[in-house]
Design a protein around this motif. Structure first.
Motif: not given
Length: 801
Positions: A742-760
């Protein structure tokens, strides 16, 4: 005096004599609720008579703040119970010119005290929070605000009266032309008479209101498409400056986050903010209201010097040409430069509007939305126009910090902070005249406070060394700085009502902010508090050593804190950790209590386990001047990485560090830099932990990102160069990412998106740990423990300890 201050600081930092040695540090202890350390002193302020100080302390086991009182010359602080606190002096203390009355705010209400009799009158009693009290120059009128509404109170006995009524509606007297209505008026005599009667009643009411000061003022109709964002009333109640913007301004699509652990048991969403470049901040406009004649004037910003320039013209032409070449003409058209650059009032981190004490002059600080210019302008009341007094321009971006300004006691000369010399310094300037540098040098100046008689400024500077801050005095006409305090870790200060003493909040590496008083001549130092708990004081903490790391890239000295064992003679190679502070523009190499106090204790634990640690003020950090601050313009993550690699080289050369066993970690901007270190310099670090990191600057906010990288539509190259996600294919070293959901400054989606990139990309040795009940700054001890347990294990597994 310096010896005395040093001795007092030694008393604060020393462990109790003959105490049993404390147990070794452990993760449970250092990541526990910080109540075990002892609360920092907060919100200190003087009593009306200047004999006492009030301050707040966090209550153990609760976010509630308790109010304390202590004599200014020393003694035992007293915690005030609710009944006593209800009768205590309040904060935001102001005096009239003759020092006959004082006003202050207590629990959101305004109080007035007669200094001759001691009688105190409660001026307001409301659920709203009143603030900003000030007296007229003749002392007859007390003004204050509630939200954007201003009120006045006659010191002789009230009542509370609205200074102006602002209506975000169209003036109902302004009748729109209507063919049918006009026909009816032309045909029917009775309708004409009814309209005339109605107009007569309204005119009579307006005349009575204008002639009778006891009547509520007539409203100012600002327009239904107008939204008021700020207001400022002159001390004499004659004028009001109103800041407005378009009520329908498109703020852009708002990103949502999801709460998964909730009272309801259902996942719940929360709106946060727009991404950078999705819509720039709404331009603001200024209106001047003459409350005596009930007249409104627009204050045009179009004549500010340089307002018609396009500082991004070269970049704009390059981007537009590329878009047209790619067949994206519509996007190219959207990048056309405005004829007059839009502005906002620069009031978020400093007062945006300041009146002279006599109310005859007002200054407004404006900032271009493209972040390249700052203006200080005054108002010509006869011509109802802005007059530019100072322009500060920067090819990179104007600092959000260091924009304090105000009036000298003559009410005809301005003082202000400016980075125009390369460092934040204090200047004065008579209206329409030439500026005088009151301070100068290769150091930073902040927090100017003018003495009651106007003869002296008190400022905080790091003149002695970049990491050492103290209070200095300087004549308001210019001259040499005179050092008053020798704390070296000076956090904040305020001047006593009589101008003879300073209340000081100071700290050191392991001592949270404590309260002291000192005479303005540097004499009579009184330490008033020591809020640390015995268990914390008993630990033999490692004093960080301030070191100078030479830059191999022409940047000069990179200042750093080094944590290592007392015996540094060992020759066997050892592992090291580089800690990267957050915020980018933040100074962590200083002698005050750090914002990263948990991390500092973690560094003690790492040293206990055989590591050494370095914490660097890389380029972009605060405290080192404009060039250091803007070195990252359009190139985030690159100069800073050069500095961090220089730090690693220094460790290897000077501290027997094994270059193959160096880890790196940090949060927020420090998390971003951890990613840049692993992805742009693969193989340099054995492992890294990126906490709440920005991974793609196009998804961060406008206020921060656009300063440094411009808008992404205009400067896509800067965003691509500066975003870790663009280097994801380079990951080869173990990486742990941790983020509050629930980080409303740097959204957690930042980390999730990079995580998905590593998966790909089929990467290995990367992990993600998410915390459902944490925002950007963690607050729960369980989360802190889990977060740092994982970091500790990462380093143990990959650094050989």
């Amino acid at each position: 005096m310096r010896v005395l201050a040093a001795a007092l600081l030694t008393v604060l930092t020393a462990a109790p004599a003959f105490a049993a040695p404390p147990p070794p540090l452990d993760m449970e202890t250092i990541m526990a609720d910080p109540d075990w350390i002892g609360a920092a002193v907060e919100d200190a302020y003087w009593s009306v008579d200047g004999t006492q100080l009030y301050y707040s302390l966090k209550h153990d086991g609760s976010p509630v703040r308790d109010l304390y009182r202590v004599a200014a010359t020393g003694g035992t602080p007293v915690q005030l119970d609710p009944k006593t606190a209800a009768g205590a002096d309040g904060s935001k203390l102001v005096f009239d010119h003759e020092h006959r009355h004082a006003a202050f705010v207590r629990h959101g209400d305004v109080f007035l005290r007669d200094l001759g009799t001691g009688a105190t009158v409660q001026v307001t009693r409301s659920a709203a929070k009143e603030r900003d009290p000030h007296f007229s120059v003749d002392g007859r009128l007390l003004s204050f605000r509630s939200g954007n509404n201003w009120f006045t109170y006659a010191v002789a006995g009230g009542p509370v009266t609205p200074a102006a009524l602002l209506e975000e509606k169209d003036d109902p007297k302004t009748k729109k032309s209507d063919d049918l209505k006009d026909d009816q008026q032309a045909i029917f005599k009775t309708l004409r008479q009814l309209r005339a009667d109605d107009d007569a009643v309204k005119a009579d009411a307006e005349a009575l209101a204008a002639a009778d000061p006891g009547q509520a003022p007539q409203p100012f109709w600002l327009g239904k498409k107008t939204s008021v964002t700020d207001t400022s009333l002159s001390p004499d109640g004659r004028w009001m400056v109103v800041v407005t913007q378009d009520k329908d301004a498109d703020g852009g699509k708002i990103a949502d986050l999801t709460h998964y652990v909730t009272d309801s048991g259902y996942a719940e969403t929360e709106a946060t903010r727009a991404y950078v470049g999705r819509n720039d901040p709404a331009p603001q406009s200024l209106r001047l209201l003459d409350l005596r004649t009930h007249t409104s004037y627009d204050l045009d910003t179009a004549k500010l010097p340089g307002i018609g320039d396009d500082p991004l013209a070269e970049l704009r032409a390059k981007t537009v040409a590329a878009l047209r070449k790619d067949g994206k003409g519509d996007r190219a058209d959207a990048l056309a430069a405005p004829k007059v650059r839009p502005v906002i009032v620069n009031g978020e981190y400093s007062p945006g509007i300041v009146w002279s004490d006599d109310g005859r002059n007002v200054a407004v600080q404006l900032r271009a939305i493209d972040n390249k210019d700052r203006w200080i302008a005054t108002v010509d009341f006869d011509k109802h126009a802005l007059v530019s007094q100072h322009r500060l321009t920067d090819k990179a971006w104007i600092n959000w910090d260091g924009n304090d300004f105000g009036w000298l006691r003559d009410g005809r000369s301005l003082w202000y902070l400016s980075e125009e010399s390369g460092f934040a310094q204090l200047y004065t300037r008579p209206l329409g005249g030439k500026a005088t540098a009151i301070t100068s040098g290769r150091f930073e100046t902040d927090h100017p406070v003018l003495s009651p008689d106007g003869s002296t400024f008190y400022v905080r500077t790091n003149q002695v060394a970049p990491y050492s801050y103290d209070i200095y005095s300087v004549p308001s006409t210019g001259g040499a700085l005179t050092r008053i305090t020798h704390f070296e870790g000076l956090d904040d200060f305020s001047l006593s009502p009589d101008g003879r003493s300073l209340a000081v909040l100071h700290s050191s590496s392991y001592v949270p902010s404590q309260l002291a008083t000192i005479g303005v001549d540097g004499a009579a130092v009184h330490e008033l508090t020591d809020t640390r708990k015995p268990g914390y004081k008993a630990h033999d903490w490692i004093a960080p050593k301030i070191v100078q790391v030479p830059s191999s890239h022409g940047a000069g000295t990179i200042w750093a804190k080094f944590y290592g064992p007392a015996d540094s003679s060992a020759t066997a190679s050892r592992p090291a950790v580089i800690f990267v502070h957050g915020a980018g523009y933040l100074q962590n190499v200083h002698l005050s209590y750090p914002a990263y106090f948990r991390e500092q204790m973690f560094h003690n634990l790492l040293v206990q386990r055989g590591y050494v640690v370095i914490d660097m003020d890389y380029r972009a950090s605060k405290g080192y001047g404009r060039d250091w601050r803007t070195a990252i313009y359009r190139n985030m993550g690159h100069p800073e990485l050069d500095d961090l690699l220089d730090g690693k080289a220094w460790l290897v050369k000077n501290q027997h560090v094994d270059p193959k066993r160096v880890g790196i970690y940090g949060g927020s901007y420090g998390g971003f830099m951890t990613l840049m270190a692993l992805l742009r310099a693969p193989g340099e670090f054995a492992a890294g932990a990126a906490l709440r990191p920005v991974t793609d600057w196009t998804s961060y906010n406008h206020e921060y990102s656009a300063n440094i990288l411009n808008d992404p539509q205009l400067d896509p190259e800067a965003y691509a160069t500066s975003s870790p996600i663009m280097y994801a294919d380079k990951l080869s070293d173990p990486l742990l990412m941790e983020h509050g959901l629930i980080d409303d400054n740097v959204l957690a989606s930042d980390t999730v998106r990079l995580y998905q990139r590593f998966i790909e990309l089929h990467k290995k040795n990367f992990w993600m740990s998410l915390y459902p009940l944490e925002r950007h700054g963690f607050v729960h001890a369980d989360s802190w423990y889990d977060e740092y347990r994982r970091i500790d294990e990462l380093f143990q597994q990959n650094l050989g300890r």
